[in-house]
Design a protein around this motif. Structure first.
Motif, PDB file in Angstrom:
ATOM      1  N   LYS A  59       0.812  -1.221   0.000  1.00 13.09           N
ATOM      2  CA  LYS A  59       0.000   0.000   0.000  1.00 13.09           C
ATOM      3  C   LYS A  59       0.844   1.268   0.000  1.00 13.09           C
ATOM      4  N   THR A  60       2.144   1.145  -0.242  1.00 12.98           N
ATOM      5  CA  THR A  60       3.030   2.316  -0.143  1.00 12.98           C
ATOM      6  C   THR A  60       2.748   3.339  -1.238  1.00 12.98           C
ATOM      7  N   LYS A  61       2.548   2.891  -2.463  1.00  6.93           N
ATOM      8  CA  LYS A  61       2.341   3.820  -3.576  1.00  6.93           C
ATOM      9  C   LYS A  61       1.186   4.771  -3.278  1.00  6.93           C
ATOM     10  N   GLY A  62       1.455   6.084  -3.454  1.00  2.00           N
ATOM     11  CA  GLY A  62       0.427   7.083  -3.217  1.00  2.00           C
ATOM     12  C   GLY A  62       0.388   7.617  -1.798  1.00  2.00           C
ATOM     13  N   THR A  63       1.210   7.057  -0.909  1.00  3.70           N
ATOM     14  CA  THR A  63       1.238   7.500   0.487  1.00  3.70           C
ATOM     15  C   THR A  63       2.066   8.769   0.620  1.00  3.70           C
ATOM     16  N   ALA A  64       1.586   9.717   1.421  1.00  4.41           N
ATOM     17  CA  ALA A  64       2.277  10.988   1.640  1.00  4.41           C
ATOM     18  C   ALA A  64       2.782  11.065   3.080  1.00  4.41           C
ATOM     19  N   ALA A  65       3.892  11.773   3.257  1.00  5.95           N
ATOM     20  CA  ALA A  65       4.472  11.944   4.601  1.00  5.95           C
ATOM     21  C   ALA A  65       5.179  13.284   4.676  1.00  5.95           C
ATOM     22  N   ILE A  66       5.316  13.792   5.895  1.00  5.72           N
ATOM     23  CA  ILE A  66       6.028  15.046   6.160  1.00  5.72           C
ATOM     24  C   ILE A  66       7.469  14.729   6.538  1.00  5.72           C
ATOM     25  N   LEU A  67       8.407  15.432   5.919  1.00  8.09           N
ATOM     26  CA  LEU A  67       9.817  15.304   6.269  1.00  8.09           C
ATOM     27  C   LEU A  67      10.129  16.305   7.383  1.00  8.09           C
ATOM     28  N   GLU A  68      10.655  15.813   8.490  1.00 11.49           N
ATOM     29  CA  GLU A  68      10.928  16.683   9.641  1.00 11.49           C
ATOM     30  C   GLU A  68      12.416  16.965   9.828  1.00 11.49           C
ATOM     31  N   ILE A  69      13.247  16.446   8.925  1.00 12.45           N
ATOM     32  CA  ILE A  69      14.701  16.668   8.982  1.00 12.45           C
ATOM     33  C   ILE A  69      15.199  17.007   7.583  1.00 12.45           C
ATOM     34  N   TRP A  70      16.419  17.561   7.524  1.00 10.52           N
ATOM     35  CA  TRP A  70      17.077  17.699   6.229  1.00 10.52           C
ATOM     36  C   TRP A  70      17.474  16.302   5.754  1.00 10.52           C
ATOM     37  N   ALA A  71      17.163  15.979   4.498  1.00  6.93           N
ATOM     38  CA  ALA A  71      17.433  14.625   4.006  1.00  6.93           C
ATOM     39  C   ALA A  71      17.439  14.613   2.487  1.00  6.93           C
ATOM     40  N   THR A  72      17.830  13.464   1.928  1.00  2.00           N
ATOM     41  CA  THR A  72      17.702  13.189   0.498  1.00  2.00           C
ATOM     42  C   THR A  72      16.741  12.007   0.371  1.00  2.00           C
ATOM     43  N   CYS A  73      16.373  11.644  -0.857  1.00  2.00           N
ATOM     44  CA  CYS A  73      15.444  10.527  -1.003  1.00  2.00           C
ATOM     45  C   CYS A  73      15.714   9.771  -2.293  1.00  2.00           C
ATOM     46  N   ASN A  74      15.124   8.588  -2.402  1.00  2.00           N
ATOM     47  CA  ASN A  74      15.341   7.791  -3.608  1.00  2.00           C
ATOM     48  C   ASN A  74      14.400   8.222  -4.727  1.00  2.00           C
ATOM     49  N   GLN A  75      14.572   7.605  -5.891  1.00  4.30           N
ATOM     50  CA  GLN A  75      13.840   8.041  -7.080  1.00  4.30           C
ATOM     51  C   GLN A  75      12.388   7.583  -7.085  1.00  4.30           C
ATOM     52  N   SER A  76      12.011   6.772  -6.122  1.00  2.00           N
ATOM     53  CA  SER A  76      10.615   6.340  -6.041  1.00  2.00           C
ATOM     54  C   SER A  76       9.764   7.315  -5.231  1.00  2.00           C
ATOM     55  N   LEU A  77      10.367   8.410  -4.806  1.00  2.00           N
ATOM     56  CA  LEU A  77       9.648   9.424  -4.034  1.00  2.00           C
ATOM     57  C   LEU A  77       9.654  10.751  -4.778  1.00  2.00           C
ATOM     58  N   ALA A  78       8.554  11.474  -4.673  1.00  2.46           N
ATOM     59  CA  ALA A  78       8.484  12.844  -5.154  1.00  2.46           C
ATOM     60  C   ALA A  78       8.453  13.768  -3.950  1.00  2.46           C
ATOM     61  N   ALA A  79       9.191  14.859  -4.027  1.00  2.15           N
ATOM     62  CA  ALA A  79       9.221  15.832  -2.937  1.00  2.15           C
ATOM     63  C   ALA A  79       8.480  17.094  -3.364  1.00  2.15           C
ATOM     64  N   LEU A  80       7.489  17.474  -2.585  1.00  4.70           N
ATOM     65  CA  LEU A  80       6.730  18.695  -2.836  1.00  4.70           C
ATOM     66  C   LEU A  80       7.116  19.709  -1.760  1.00  4.70           C
ATOM     67  N   ILE A  81       7.607  20.867  -2.179  1.00  2.00           N
ATOM     68  CA  ILE A  81       8.052  21.899  -1.232  1.00  2.00           C
ATOM     69  C   ILE A  81       7.124  23.102  -1.390  1.00  2.00           C
ATOM     70  N   PRO A  82       6.100  23.191  -0.536  1.00  2.00           N
ATOM     71  CA  PRO A  82       5.108  24.244  -0.717  1.00  2.00           C
ATOM     72  C   PRO A  82       5.619  25.621  -0.309  1.00  2.00           C
ATOM     73  N   ASP A  83       5.030  26.633  -0.911  1.00  2.00           N
ATOM     74  CA  ASP A  83       5.250  28.015  -0.498  1.00  2.00           C
ATOM     75  C   ASP A  83       4.386  28.239   0.745  1.00  2.00           C
ATOM     76  N   GLU A  84       5.027  28.294   1.914  1.00  2.00           N
ATOM     77  CA  GLU A  84       4.297  28.324   3.172  1.00  2.00           C
ATOM     78  C   GLU A  84       3.449  29.583   3.354  1.00  2.00           C
ATOM     79  N   SER A  85       3.669  30.586   2.525  1.00  2.00           N
ATOM     80  CA  SER A  85       2.822  31.772   2.636  1.00  2.00           C
ATOM     81  C   SER A  85       1.438  31.527   2.030  1.00  2.00           C
ATOM     82  N   HIS A  86       1.328  30.485   1.204  1.00  2.00           N
ATOM     83  CA  HIS A  86       0.042  30.180   0.554  1.00  2.00           C
ATOM     84  C   HIS A  86      -0.470  28.779   0.865  1.00  2.00           C
TER      85      HIS A  86
END
Length: 400
Positions: A59-86
Motif C-alpha cells: 500500500k506504499t504507492k500514493g502514500t504521503a508523509a512530512i519530512l521533519e529533517i534535512w534529508a535526500t530521497c530515492n527516485q521512487s519518491l516525489a518531494a513537494l516543497i510548498p510556499d508556506e505563505s500560501h
C-alpha cells in the motif's frame, strides 16, 4: 546499492520509499556519502517537504508523509516543497492523504506502474486562508494522534497473536506432538532436531505434479472467473478479495490447458512475495504469474501438512536458503523442487494438522475481531481527514 563508496560510512540521511508509511519522517534507516550526493541525482530536501511515494510494495504507492529533517530521497519518491505563505505543508500532506485512493487509481490500484510528477502536478488543492490551513492541520494532528495510538496497540496485539501462532506451528512441524520420542539432528540449522522416526524428503518426492504459471500476465476482464495473483495468497489462505481481479471464460479455458487447480492443491508464490501458500477450496479459479501449483503425492504427505510446513519458520528458512535476488527474492524451479520437507508418517501428519487447527482457532478468532476494529479505525481516520480538509467540520468557526 552497487556503489559502496556511495553508502559506506554515509552521513547524509536518505529516505527510502517505504519510510513514508511513518507519516512523519524524523529519522531514516540509511545514509549516503558526500560523494553519493554529488555524483547522483539526489538533492537536499528541507524539513516541511511533503514526500509522496510514486511506487512501492503493498500500500506504499500514493502514500504521503512530512519530512521533519534535512534529508535526500530515492527516485521512487516525489518531494513537494510548498510556499508556506500560501500552502501549509501539513495541510497539503493531509489533503494528499485524503486523496490516497484517487492517487492510486490514476495508474491502477494494484498495478506495478508508478505515479509520475505529471500525475501529482495535475492535482487540484483547496486553498483556504493560511491560518485556517494551520488550524485544520493542528486539529488533525491531535485527533489522528489519538487514533494512531489505538491503531498501534491493536497492531501489536495482532502481531503477538501471529507470533504465538507461528511458534505453535513451528514446534508442531519440527518436533511433533510427543515430547518423549527420540530426536535426531536434521543437519539444517533452521530446521534443527526432528523426531528420529521422521524422514527428510525433497519437495519433488512429496509433490507429484508442479504447474508453473510464471510467464505472461493473462488479459484481465471486468468480471468472470477469479484470477488469483500472488497478492491474494497470504498466511496459508487464498483470499481473492485482497486483489479482486478477473479473467473471461475464454481466457480461463486457455489457462486451464496448462493444468487447472483441483480442491486440495496448494498454491505457492514464487516471488513478490516468496513462499506464501494457500489451499485451493474452490477450483474454478485462474492462476496468474508468480504462482506455482503443487499437487501432492497423497501416499506421502497431506496438502494440509505441507501447507503448515511452508507456514513454519523452518519452511520459510528453507525457501530463503535457496532463493535468489537481492531486492525481490525469487526461486528457480529446480531449487524449489530440491527443498527439504521434514515428513512424519501420514497418520501423524493428520494428528498434527488437527492439533494445530484446534489450538489456533482461538488465535484466529481474536485476530479477526481486532482486524475488524482496525479497519474501522482506519476508515474513521480517513473520513475525518477528508471532512476536515474539505471544510465539512467548520474548523475555525468554533473550538474543536
Amino acid at each position: 546499492r552497487s556503489r559502496a563508496e556511495y553508502w559506506n560510512d554515509g552521513t547524509i540521511p536518505w529516505v527510502a520509499s517505504g519510510e513514508v508509511n511513518k507519516k512523519r519522517i524524523s529519522e531514516v534507516a540509511a545514509k549516503i556519502t558526500e560523494r553519493g550526493l554529488e555524483e547522483s541525482s539526489a538533492r537536499w530536501l528541507p524539513p516541511g517537504s511533503v514526500l509522496v511515494a510514486l511506487a512501492g510494495q503493498g500500500k506504499t504507492k500514493g502514500t504521503a508523509a512530512i519530512l521533519e529533517i534535512w534529508a535526500t530521497c530515492n527516485q521512487s519518491l516525489a518531494a513537494l516543497i510548498p510556499d508556506e505563505s500560501h500552502l501549509h505543508s501539513r495541510f497539503l500532506c493531509y489533503y494528499l492523504e485524503s486523496q490516497y485512493s484517487n492517487l492510486r487509481g490514476m495508474v491502477g490500484d494494484e498495478q506495478r506502474d508508478g505515479l509520475s510528477l505529471t500525475h501529482l502536478a495535475g492535482i487540484w488543492v483547496p486553498l483556504p486562508p493560511i491560518e485556517l490551513q494551520r488550524a485544520i492541520a493542528d486539529f488533525l494532528d491531535r485527533r489522528t494522534a489519538a487514533i494512531d495510538t489505538l491503531v498501534e496497540k491493536k497492531e501489536r496485539l495482532i502481531a503477538l497473536l501471529a507470533q504465538k501462532r507461528g511458534a505453535l506451528i513451528q514446534r508442531a512441524v519440527t518436533r511433533g506432538l510427543n515430547p518423549e520420542v527420540p530426536m535426531n539432528d536434521s543437519g539444517i540449522p533452521w530446521i534443527g532436531h526432528i523426531p528420529a522416526h521422521w524422514e527428510m524428503h525433497q519437495l519433488r518426492r512429496v509433490v507429484s505434479e508442479f504447474v508453473d504459471y510464471r510467464g505472461r500476465t493473462p488479459e484481465k476482464a471486468a468480471s468472470g472467473i477469479p484470477l488469483i495473483t500472488a497478492g491474494a495468497v497470504r498466511d496459508g489462505k487464498i483470499d481473492h478479495g485482497r486483489v479482486p481481479e478477473w479473467v473471461s471464460e475464454e481466457t480461463y479455458e486457455i489457462l486451464s490447458r496448462r493444468g487447472g487447480p483441483e480442491v486440495g492443491d496448494l498454491l505457492f508464490t514464487s516471488e513478490a512475495p516468496l513462499g506464501e501458500v494457500g489451499l485451493v477450496v474452490d477450483p474454478r479459479i485462474a492462476c496468474a504469474q508468480r504462482i506455482i501449483l503443487f499437487r501432492v503425492n497423497k501416499h506421502m504427505i497431506s496438502p494440509e501438512y505441507l501447507r503448515l510446513h511452508f507456514l513454519a519458520e523452518s519452511g520459510k528458512g528453507e525457501m530463503r536458503s535457496r532463493a535468489s535476488g537481492s531486492t525481490a527474492e525469487g526461486i528457480r524451479a529446480d531449487r524449489l523442487k530440491m527443498s527439504l520437507v521434514p515428513t512424519p508418517p501420514l497418520s501423524e501428519q493428520n494428528d498434527i494438522c488437527a492439533y494445530v487447527e484446534a489450538k489456533t482457532q482461538g488465535f484466529d478468532a481474536i485476530s479477526e475481531r481486532v482486524q475488524v476494529q482496525l479497519d474501522r479505525l482506519r476508515e474513521y481516520r480517513q473520513a475525518l481527514i477528508t471532512a476536515a480538509v474539505t471544510g465539512q467540520l467548520g474548523i475555525g468557526e468554533s473550538s474543536p
